[in-house]
Each structure stands twice: as C-alpha cells, then as structure tokens.
Design a protein around this motif. Structure first.
Motif, PDB file in Angstrom:
ATOM      1  N   SER A 110       5.875  -6.140  -2.985  1.00 48.05           N
ATOM      2  CA  SER A 110       7.140  -6.813  -2.702  1.00 48.05           C
ATOM      3  C   SER A 110       7.798  -7.184  -4.027  1.00 48.05           C
ATOM      4  CB  SER A 110       6.892  -8.073  -1.861  1.00 48.05           C
ATOM      5  OG  SER A 110       8.114  -8.702  -1.567  1.00 48.05           O
ATOM      6  N   ASN A 111       8.945  -6.542  -4.311  1.00 51.86           N
ATOM      7  CA  ASN A 111       9.645  -6.753  -5.581  1.00 51.86           C
ATOM      8  C   ASN A 111      10.901  -7.583  -5.346  1.00 51.86           C
ATOM      9  OD1 ASN A 111       7.878  -5.027  -7.055  1.00 51.86           O
ATOM     10  ND2 ASN A 111       8.997  -3.266  -6.276  1.00 51.86           N
ATOM     11  N   SER A 112      11.119  -8.542  -6.229  1.00 55.54           N
ATOM     12  CA  SER A 112      12.329  -9.351  -6.154  1.00 55.54           C
ATOM     13  C   SER A 112      12.880  -9.544  -7.561  1.00 55.54           C
ATOM     14  CB  SER A 112      12.009 -10.701  -5.514  1.00 55.54           C
ATOM     15  OG  SER A 112      13.174 -11.480  -5.417  1.00 55.54           O
ATOM     16  N   ASP A 113      14.129  -9.109  -7.767  1.00 56.76           N
ATOM     17  CA  ASP A 113      14.825  -9.283  -9.045  1.00 56.76           C
ATOM     18  C   ASP A 113      14.078  -8.658 -10.229  1.00 56.76           C
ATOM     19  OD1 ASP A 113      17.033 -10.774  -7.969  1.00 56.76           O
ATOM     20  OD2 ASP A 113      15.661 -12.475  -7.763  1.00 56.76           O
ATOM     21  N   ILE A 114      13.636  -7.425 -10.066  1.00 56.27           N
ATOM     22  CA  ILE A 114      13.009  -6.739 -11.204  1.00 56.27           C
ATOM     23  C   ILE A 114      13.916  -5.594 -11.650  1.00 56.27           C
ATOM     24  CG2 ILE A 114      10.656  -7.368 -10.574  1.00 56.27           C
ATOM     25  CD1 ILE A 114      10.281  -4.462  -9.669  1.00 56.27           C
ATOM     26  N   SER A 115      13.821  -5.250 -12.923  1.00 55.68           N
ATOM     27  CA  SER A 115      14.689  -4.212 -13.509  1.00 55.68           C
ATOM     28  C   SER A 115      13.944  -2.887 -13.580  1.00 55.68           C
ATOM     29  CB  SER A 115      15.127  -4.640 -14.914  1.00 55.68           C
ATOM     30  OG  SER A 115      14.024  -4.573 -15.788  1.00 55.68           O
ATOM     31  N   SER A 116      14.591  -1.915 -14.186  1.00 60.97           N
ATOM     32  CA  SER A 116      13.994  -0.589 -14.336  1.00 60.97           C
ATOM     33  C   SER A 116      12.918  -0.546 -15.420  1.00 60.97           C
ATOM     34  CB  SER A 116      15.076   0.452 -14.625  1.00 60.97           C
ATOM     35  OG  SER A 116      15.752   0.124 -15.812  1.00 60.97           O
ATOM     36  N   THR A 148      13.977  -6.136  -3.214  1.00 66.00           N
ATOM     37  CA  THR A 148      15.104  -7.044  -3.034  1.00 66.00           C
ATOM     38  C   THR A 148      15.734  -7.253  -4.403  1.00 66.00           C
ATOM     39  OG1 THR A 148      13.915  -8.136  -1.236  1.00 66.00           O
ATOM     40  CG2 THR A 148      15.819  -9.297  -2.158  1.00 66.00           C
ATOM     41  N   SER A 149      16.965  -6.785  -4.577  1.00 61.01           N
ATOM     42  CA  SER A 149      17.658  -6.848  -5.877  1.00 61.01           C
ATOM     43  C   SER A 149      16.765  -6.305  -6.993  1.00 61.01           C
ATOM     44  CB  SER A 149      18.079  -8.287  -6.192  1.00 61.01           C
ATOM     45  OG  SER A 149      18.968  -8.767  -5.220  1.00 61.01           O
ATOM     46  N   SER A 150      16.184  -5.154  -6.740  1.00 56.79           N
ATOM     47  CA  SER A 150      15.199  -4.595  -7.678  1.00 56.79           C
ATOM     48  C   SER A 150      15.419  -3.101  -7.877  1.00 56.79           C
ATOM     49  CB  SER A 150      13.785  -4.833  -7.154  1.00 56.79           C
ATOM     50  OG  SER A 150      13.509  -6.218  -7.102  1.00 56.79           O
ATOM     51  N   ASN A 151      15.097  -2.632  -9.090  1.00 53.27           N
ATOM     52  CA  ASN A 151      15.301  -1.235  -9.474  1.00 53.27           C
ATOM     53  C   ASN A 151      14.081  -0.659 -10.199  1.00 53.27           C
ATOM     54  OD1 ASN A 151      18.107  -1.307  -8.603  1.00 53.27           O
ATOM     55  ND2 ASN A 151      18.416  -2.626 -10.364  1.00 53.27           N
ATOM     56  N   PRO A 152      12.907  -0.696  -9.575  1.00 53.45           N
ATOM     57  CA  PRO A 152      11.729  -0.166 -10.267  1.00 53.45           C
ATOM     58  C   PRO A 152      11.803   1.352 -10.408  1.00 53.45           C
ATOM     59  CG  PRO A 152      11.205  -0.582  -7.978  1.00 53.45           C
ATOM     60  CD  PRO A 152      12.608  -1.112  -8.206  1.00 53.45           C
ATOM     61  N   ILE A 153      10.996   1.884 -11.326  1.00 60.61           N
ATOM     62  CA  ILE A 153      10.852   3.331 -11.503  1.00 60.61           C
ATOM     63  C   ILE A 153       9.526   3.726 -10.863  1.00 60.61           C
ATOM     64  CG2 ILE A 153      10.529   5.190 -13.169  1.00 60.61           C
ATOM     65  CD1 ILE A 153      12.332   3.614 -15.085  1.00 60.61           C
ATOM     66  N   LEU A 154       9.590   4.645  -9.905  1.00 60.65           N
ATOM     67  CA  LEU A 154       8.401   5.119  -9.204  1.00 60.65           C
ATOM     68  C   LEU A 154       8.215   6.600  -9.516  1.00 60.65           C
ATOM     69  CD1 LEU A 154       9.227   3.544  -5.719  1.00 60.65           C
ATOM     70  CD2 LEU A 154       8.004   2.505  -7.619  1.00 60.65           C
ATOM     71  N   THR A 155       7.058   6.952 -10.054  1.00 58.61           N
ATOM     72  CA  THR A 155       6.776   8.322 -10.442  1.00 58.61           C
ATOM     73  C   THR A 155       5.402   8.723  -9.931  1.00 58.61           C
ATOM     74  OG1 THR A 155       8.053   7.945 -12.460  1.00 58.61           O
ATOM     75  CG2 THR A 155       6.668   9.894 -12.418  1.00 58.61           C
ATOM     76  N   ASN A 156       5.304   9.911  -9.362  1.00 55.35           N
ATOM     77  CA  ASN A 156       4.022  10.473  -8.915  1.00 55.35           C
ATOM     78  C   ASN A 156       3.282   9.558  -7.959  1.00 55.35           C
ATOM     79  OD1 ASN A 156       4.327  12.765 -10.686  1.00 55.35           O
ATOM     80  ND2 ASN A 156       3.772  11.412 -12.357  1.00 55.35           N
ATOM     81  N   SER A 177      18.012  -0.258  -6.074  1.00 52.26           N
ATOM     82  CA  SER A 177      18.169   1.180  -6.272  1.00 52.26           C
ATOM     83  C   SER A 177      17.021   1.704  -7.136  1.00 52.26           C
ATOM     84  CB  SER A 177      19.520   1.472  -6.940  1.00 52.26           C
ATOM     85  OG  SER A 177      19.705   2.853  -7.063  1.00 52.26           O
ATOM     86  N   PRO A 178      15.842   1.876  -6.544  1.00 55.65           N
ATOM     87  CA  PRO A 178      14.716   2.380  -7.335  1.00 55.65           C
ATOM     88  C   PRO A 178      14.928   3.837  -7.711  1.00 55.65           C
ATOM     89  CG  PRO A 178      14.115   2.296  -5.024  1.00 55.65           C
ATOM     90  CD  PRO A 178      15.481   1.674  -5.137  1.00 55.65           C
ATOM     91  N   SER A 179      14.300   4.259  -8.794  1.00 57.97           N
ATOM     92  CA  SER A 179      14.312   5.650  -9.224  1.00 57.97           C
ATOM     93  C   SER A 179      12.993   6.274  -8.778  1.00 57.97           C
ATOM     94  CB  SER A 179      14.452   5.712 -10.746  1.00 57.97           C
ATOM     95  OG  SER A 179      14.221   7.022 -11.191  1.00 57.97           O
ATOM     96  N   LEU A 180      13.068   7.347  -8.007  1.00 55.02           N
ATOM     97  CA  LEU A 180      11.862   8.012  -7.509  1.00 55.02           C
ATOM     98  C   LEU A 180      11.787   9.432  -8.050  1.00 55.02           C
ATOM     99  CD1 LEU A 180      12.997   6.067  -5.008  1.00 55.02           C
ATOM    100  CD2 LEU A 180      10.903   6.915  -4.021  1.00 55.02           C
TER     101      LEU A 180
END
Length: 195
Positions: A110-116, A148-156, A177-180
């Motif tokens: 559960s992510n809240s307010d995290i950046s890329s 929630t208001s988060s944009n983590p980078i998810l790879t593999n 808007s996560p990057s997958l």
C-alpha cells in the motif's frame, strides 16, 4: 668467431621499428585480454556456479542473469539455444493466515504519496485479498498493490492470485501513475485506475 651481417636500414631506424612493433604488440595483447574478460558464456548445461568466471564454453554457466550482471558496459554474453528461467524469485505475500484467503491482507503493498524514486524490481506479489465489507472503501481494491497519490517504478514483477472488486493486481487512485516495465498480471489479478 662472431658473425656479422649488415642491415639495409640505419641503426636508429631499426630501433624505432622495434619500439613501434613492441608498442603495437602491447596494444594488441591488451585488447585481447580486455575482450576475453568482458565475454561470458551461457549454456543450459553449464555447470559453473560463478557466472563471473564463465569465460569460455568449457566454463559456461546456466545462470543467464548472473552472467549479465557480472559484466560492465560493453560486455558480451554468448548464449546457446534453450530456455532460461530465473533461478530464484522473491515473493511478497498477503497470505498471513492459515491458507484461507478470507484472512489475507487487504493489500500486499500500500503506497501513499511516494515518488518515482521508489523502485520495485523482480518481485512476485501474491495473496492479497481486498474483501472489505464497505463497497466504497479502498480496502476492496488493489489487493496486490494500492497506489494513492503515488508513482512507483515497477519492473520485472509478477502479480498473481490477488483478488479484489477492482484492480486485483494494482489499483491506482488520486493522481497515481506507476511506471510498469515487463510486469506480468495473471488471473484474477488486473490493473485498474481511478482518477
């Protein structure tokens, strides 16, 4: 008795040629050593457990990812035909109970307010069960990952066996808007976005 022969070239010209050949030999020798150090050999039947030392077919490894990781920029991996699978995986699981999905975590992540700058690479995310009683609550969504208001980078990453009303795999809300890249979603996991 000493034998003498006469050179067609003056002595200083012969010395200069020797120096040039010596320098050329050193340069060629050095480049061959560098090339040998930056090539790894991978085979499905390779037995070398240390990919960094897989420098010939005789010392090949079966660990493709390890061979790639052991190289610096400009390195080369030579691979025989076959199927290569990851040797290990790291699993983040919401199955915190006794195997009954009803007592699993609502969200594995559960992510809240995290950046890329937050990066998740190479994980299996499984066993989330977003089954809260209130239909308008976020605990019904995003069993694998709730952003929630988060944009983590998810790879593999692989999202599998996560269940929710929406976004069993990943649910994004409030400008998330996560990057997958190279992520796998398998039934019943899926990606949902609420803006």
């Amino acid at each position: 008795m000493k034998k003498h022969f006469t050179s067609l070239f003056p002595t200083h010209a012969v010395a200069a040629l020797r120096t040039r050949f010596l320098l050329l030999g050193c340069l060629l020798g050095f480049s061959l050593v560098v090339s040998a150090q930056t090539t790894r050999f991978v085979s499905t039947t390779g037995t070398n457990g240390n990919p960094a030392t897989a420098t010939s077919w005789a010392t090949a490894t079966a660990d493709l990812q390890g061979a790639i990781n052991s190289l610096s920029a400009g390195g080369e991996v030579r691979v025989t035909g076959g199927t290569y699978k990851p040797t290990t995986s790291t699993t983040l699981s919401g199955d915190i109970g006794t195997g009954d999905p009803g007592n699993n975590s609502y969200h594995v992540i559960s992510n809240s307010d995290i950046s890329s700058t937050a990066i998740l690479d190479g994980f299996v995310i499984t066993g989330g069960h977003a089954n809260y009683d209130d239909t308008i609550d976020f605990r019904n969504n995003g069993a694998g990952m709730l952003n929630t208001s988060s944009n983590p980078i998810l790879t593999n990453c692989s999202f599998t066996s996560n269940s929710a009303d929406s976004g069993g795999g990943v649910y994004n809300t409030i400008r998330s808007s996560p990057s997958l890249t190279h992520c796998l979603f398998s039934f019943p996991a899926k990606l949902s976005t609420l803006v």
